[in-house]
Design an enzyme around this catalytic site. Structure first.
Site, PDB file in Angstrom:
ATOM      1  N   ASP A 111       0.779  -1.162  -0.047  1.00 32.24           N
ATOM      2  CA  ASP A 111      -0.129  -0.056   0.085  1.00 32.24           C
ATOM      3  C   ASP A 111       0.885   1.201   0.193  1.00 32.24           C
ATOM      4  O   ASP A 111       1.649   1.362   0.797  1.00 32.24           O
ATOM      5  CB  ASP A 111      -0.799   0.249   1.223  1.00 32.24           C
ATOM      6  N   ASP A 112       0.869   2.058  -0.881  1.00 27.55           N
ATOM      7  CA  ASP A 112       1.219   3.371  -0.891  1.00 27.55           C
ATOM      8  C   ASP A 112       2.829   3.598  -1.297  1.00 27.55           C
ATOM      9  O   ASP A 112       3.421   4.420  -0.784  1.00 27.55           O
ATOM     10  CB  ASP A 112       0.974   4.238   0.093  1.00 27.55           C
ATOM     11  N   CYS A 142      -6.249   4.657  -3.146  1.00 30.38           N
ATOM     12  CA  CYS A 142      -6.231   3.203  -3.035  1.00 30.38           C
ATOM     13  C   CYS A 142      -7.666   2.651  -3.486  1.00 30.38           C
ATOM     14  O   CYS A 142      -7.553   1.685  -4.591  1.00 30.38           O
ATOM     15  CB  CYS A 142      -6.746   3.127  -1.301  1.00 30.38           C
ATOM     16  N   HIS A 177     -10.053  -2.343  -0.981  1.00 26.56           N
ATOM     17  CA  HIS A 177      -9.995  -1.050  -0.020  1.00 26.56           C
ATOM     18  C   HIS A 177     -10.260  -1.540   1.373  1.00 26.56           C
ATOM     19  O   HIS A 177     -11.105  -2.105   1.622  1.00 26.56           O
ATOM     20  CB  HIS A 177     -10.694  -0.100  -0.557  1.00 26.56           C
ATOM     21  N   ASP A 197      -0.441   0.123  -5.155  1.00 33.79           N
ATOM     22  CA  ASP A 197      -1.777   0.534  -5.720  1.00 33.79           C
ATOM     23  C   ASP A 197      -1.558   2.037  -6.437  1.00 33.79           C
ATOM     24  O   ASP A 197      -2.308   2.437  -7.239  1.00 33.79           O
ATOM     25  CB  ASP A 197      -2.886   0.639  -4.840  1.00 33.79           C
ATOM     26  N   HIS A 198      -0.377   3.022  -6.102  1.00 31.03           N
ATOM     27  CA  HIS A 198      -0.229   4.093  -6.543  1.00 31.03           C
ATOM     28  C   HIS A 198       0.959   4.550  -6.141  1.00 31.03           C
ATOM     29  O   HIS A 198       1.646   3.914  -5.049  1.00 31.03           O
ATOM     30  CB  HIS A 198      -1.338   4.884  -6.390  1.00 31.03           C
TER      31      HIS A 198
HETATM   32 CA   LIG Z   1      -3.067   3.066  -1.333  1.00 30.51          CA
END
Ligand SMILES: [Ca+2]
Ligand SMILES: [Ca+2]
Length: 476
Positions: free
Chosen positions: A42-43, A81, A135, A317-318
Site C-alpha cells: 500500500d502506498d 486506494c 480497499h 496501488d499508486h
Molecule cells: Ca494506497
C-alpha cells in the site's frame, strides 16, 4: 494432416517460453499449473534500490526483480486506494467501475463482474486473501474485512497487530489531518511479527505451506508504508534523520502549474525541512520493514519448492509524493504519484531485465489470466504483458492513463515513454506537458510553449482516445 499438426505445435512451443501452462489441450492434467503469489504493497512509490534509489534499503524487492521483469514505466489508473484497486481487480478503468472515492463498492456499478481472484477461484484455484487487497481505511479498518469482495475468495484473514492497538502513541506531524492522511509515525518496540504486516507474512506462509500441492492464488496485501508509518525501531535506526535526502525543488516551480494539479496546500502543509526529513525517514523505515516481509514470502516459496511453478507479482496501488513540487502522498498526477513499482516473475521466464515500456496496473488481470491459461469470458480493458515478459523491449505502442478527481472536476493524464500530458477539466482548468527526456523532475510545463504545439495536439488526441467516457463528465 498429422505433420501440419506437429509443426503448428512446435511453432506454438517456440513462440512461448511459458509453454508449461499456456493454451489448452489433452495433456492439461500433465502440465504443472502455476500458482500466483500476488503481493500488494500500500502506498509504495519507486524509492527502491532496484529502481535506482541509493538511499533506501530494499534488498528483498531488489532480489525479486532479479527473478523477473521490472517495469520501469508502470502507472496506476487512479492514485488513490479504492479507485486503483477496484480498477486492477476488475480489469476495468475507473470510468467504467465509476469508483472515484473510498466509500462505494464496485459491485454497485458492476454487480456481475468476475474479479481477478474470482477468475482463479472459478477455475478450481484456492483463492485466499491476507490483509489489504480491496480497499481498507488505514489505519481505521485494520483487522476488519474492509471494503472486501467476498465472492473473490475461498478464505480470508485480517490480522491486527500492535501498530493498531498502540495507535494513541503515534506522533502526528500534521495534527489537523486524520491519521490515514497525515505525516505520522512511530518507531515501536518489539518484533516484526507483532506488527500487522509481520502477521500478514506469517499467515501467508501458513497458507502456502498448507496449499503447496494444489494450485493457489494467494493475495498478500501489506498495509505499510501507508501512513501512519509504524515499524520496529531497528528499521528507523538504518536511516540517520539528518542524512535523509529531500527531493530537488526549484524556486517558482508552481508558477506554471494549474491550481487543480495541487493536492498538498500550502506546499508541504507548511512543514519545515527538519519535519519533512523526519516524515520521510519514517516512510523509508516502513518500506524497509515491508521489504523484509516480502523477503520472508520469497524465502518460503523457495523452501516449499514452489519456485518452479509460482508466478510472483509485486505491485503498489499508486505512487507517493515525498515533497516533489511541495506535494505529499497521492491524489496528484505528477510522476511520483502516478508511477508504481511493478515486478513480475514467471518460472522459466526472462529474468533480471527491465522494461521501459509504458504499462498499467489494469494490464495485470489479462497478464495473469493468459499466463495461467484462464479465459476471463468478459471484456478486459488492459493488455496482457506477456510479450514484454518474454522480451522487455518488444514493440509496445500503448501509453499509460492516469486520472484523479479534484473536488468536482477530473484531471486526466497520458504518459508516453517521453512525455506526460495532463488536462484538468478537459483543459478548462489548465493543462501540463512535461518532457521526461529533458525534465524527469517535471519542473517546466511546456503546454503553452509554441515549440510543442504539435506535441500537445497529438497528445490531446491520445488522451481523448484513452477516455471515451470522459466527455459526459467534463465540467460536471
Ligand atoms: Ca494506497
Ligand atoms: Ca514548474
Amino acid at each position: 494432416m498429422m505433420k501440419k499438426y506437429v509443426l503448428l505445435a512446435l511453432a506454438a512451443f517456440s513462440l512461448t517460453p511459458f509453454a508449461a501452462s499456456a493454451g489448452s489441450g489433452n495433456d492439461d492434467k500433465a502440465r504443472p499449473k502455476y500458482n500466483v503469489l500476488f503481493i500488494a504493497v500500500d502506498d509504495l512509490n519507486n524509492d527502491l534500490g532496484t529502481y535506482g534509489n541509493t538511499f533506501v534499503k530494499s534488498p528483498n524487492i531488489d532480489r525479486l526483480a532479479k527473478r523477473g521483469i521490472r517495469f520501469d514505466r508502470a502507472y496506476t489508473q487512479f492514485p488513490l486506494c479504492s479507485p486503483s484497486r477496484s480498477s486492477l481487480l476488475t480489469g476495468q478503468r475507473p470510468d467504467v467501475t465509476k469508483i472515484y472515492e473510498l466509500q462505494t463498492h464496485f459491485r454497485k456499478n458492476l454487480p456481475d463482474i468476475v474479479t481477478l481472484p474470482q477468475l482463479f477461484k472459478n477455475n478450481n484455484y484456492y483463492s485466499a486473501r491476507v490483509g489489504k487487497i480491496y480497499h481498507y481505511g488505514v489505519p481505521g479498518q485494520i483487522g476488519t474485512d474492509g471494503l472486501d469482495d467476498p465472492d473473490s475468495w475461498n478464505y480470508r484473514v485480517n490480522p491486527k497487530g500492535r501498530d493498531k492497538t498502540e495507535e494513541p502513541l503515534i506522533k502526528n506531524l500534521t495534527p489537523d489531518r486524520g491519521l490515514g492522511s497525515a505525516l505520522a509515525w512511530r518507531a515501536t518496540e518489539g518484533t516484526d511479527e507483532e506488527q500487522t504486516d509481520g502477521m500478514i507474512a506469517s499467515e501467508a506462509i501458513k497458507i502456502m505451506t498448507e496449499k503447496k500441492n494444489e494450485p493457489f492464488f494467494l493475495a498478500v496485501g501489506f498495509f505499510r508504508p501507508h501512513t501512519p508509518y509504524v515499524a520496529p525501531q531497528k528499521y528507523f535506526d538504518m536511516y540517520p534523520v539528518d542524512q535523509v535526502p529531500l527531493p530537488k525543488e526549484i524556486p517558482n516551480d508552481l508558477d506554471d502549474v494549474p491550481e487543480a494539479a495541487l493536492f498538498t496546500k500550502p506546499p508541504h502543509w507548511g512543514l519545515d525541512e527538519a519535519k519533512r526529513r523526519e516524515a520521510l525517514r519514517a516512510y523509508y523505515a516502513t518500506i524497509t520493514f515491508i521489504d523484509a516481509q516480502v523477503g520472508k514470502l520469497i524465502d518460503a516459496v523457495d523452501k516449499l519448492k514452489l519456485a518452479d511453478n509460482t508466478i510472483i507479482v509485486l505491485w503498489s496501488d499508486h505512487g507517493y509524493n515525498v515533497g516533489q513540487h511541495g506535494q505529499w502522498m497521492k491524489q496528484s498526477l505528477f510522476e511520483n504519484s502516478a508511477r508504481v513499482p511493478l515486478i513480475i516473475s514467471v518460472p522459466g521466464g526472462t529474468k533480471g531485465k527491465a522494461s521501459g515500456r509504458t504499462v498499467e496496473l489494469v494490464d495485470i488481470y489479462p497478464t495473469l489470466a493468459e499466463l495461467c491459461g484462464l479465459d476471463p469470458k468478459q471484456n478486459l480493458q488492459g493488455k496482457s504483458l506477456t510479450p514484454l515478459l518474454k522480451n522487455p523491449s518488444a514493440v509496445w505502442n500503448k501509453p499509460a492513463y492516469t486520472q484523479v478527481r479534484r473536488g468536482q472536476i477530473f484531471g486526466r493524464s497520458v504518459r508516453t515513454e517521453r512525455f506526460r500530458y495532463t488536462e484538468w477539466d478537459g483543459g478548462k482548468a489548465g493543462a501540463e506537458l512535461y518532457d521526461h527526456q529533458k525534465d524527469p523532475g517535471e519542473f517546466t510545463n511546456l503546454a503553452k510553449d509554441k515549440n510543442f504545439v504539435i506535441t500537445v495536439n497529438e497528445l490531446a488526441v491520445l488522451l481523448k482516445k484513452g477516455y471515451p467516457e470522459a466527455a459526459e463528465q467534463t465540467g460536471k
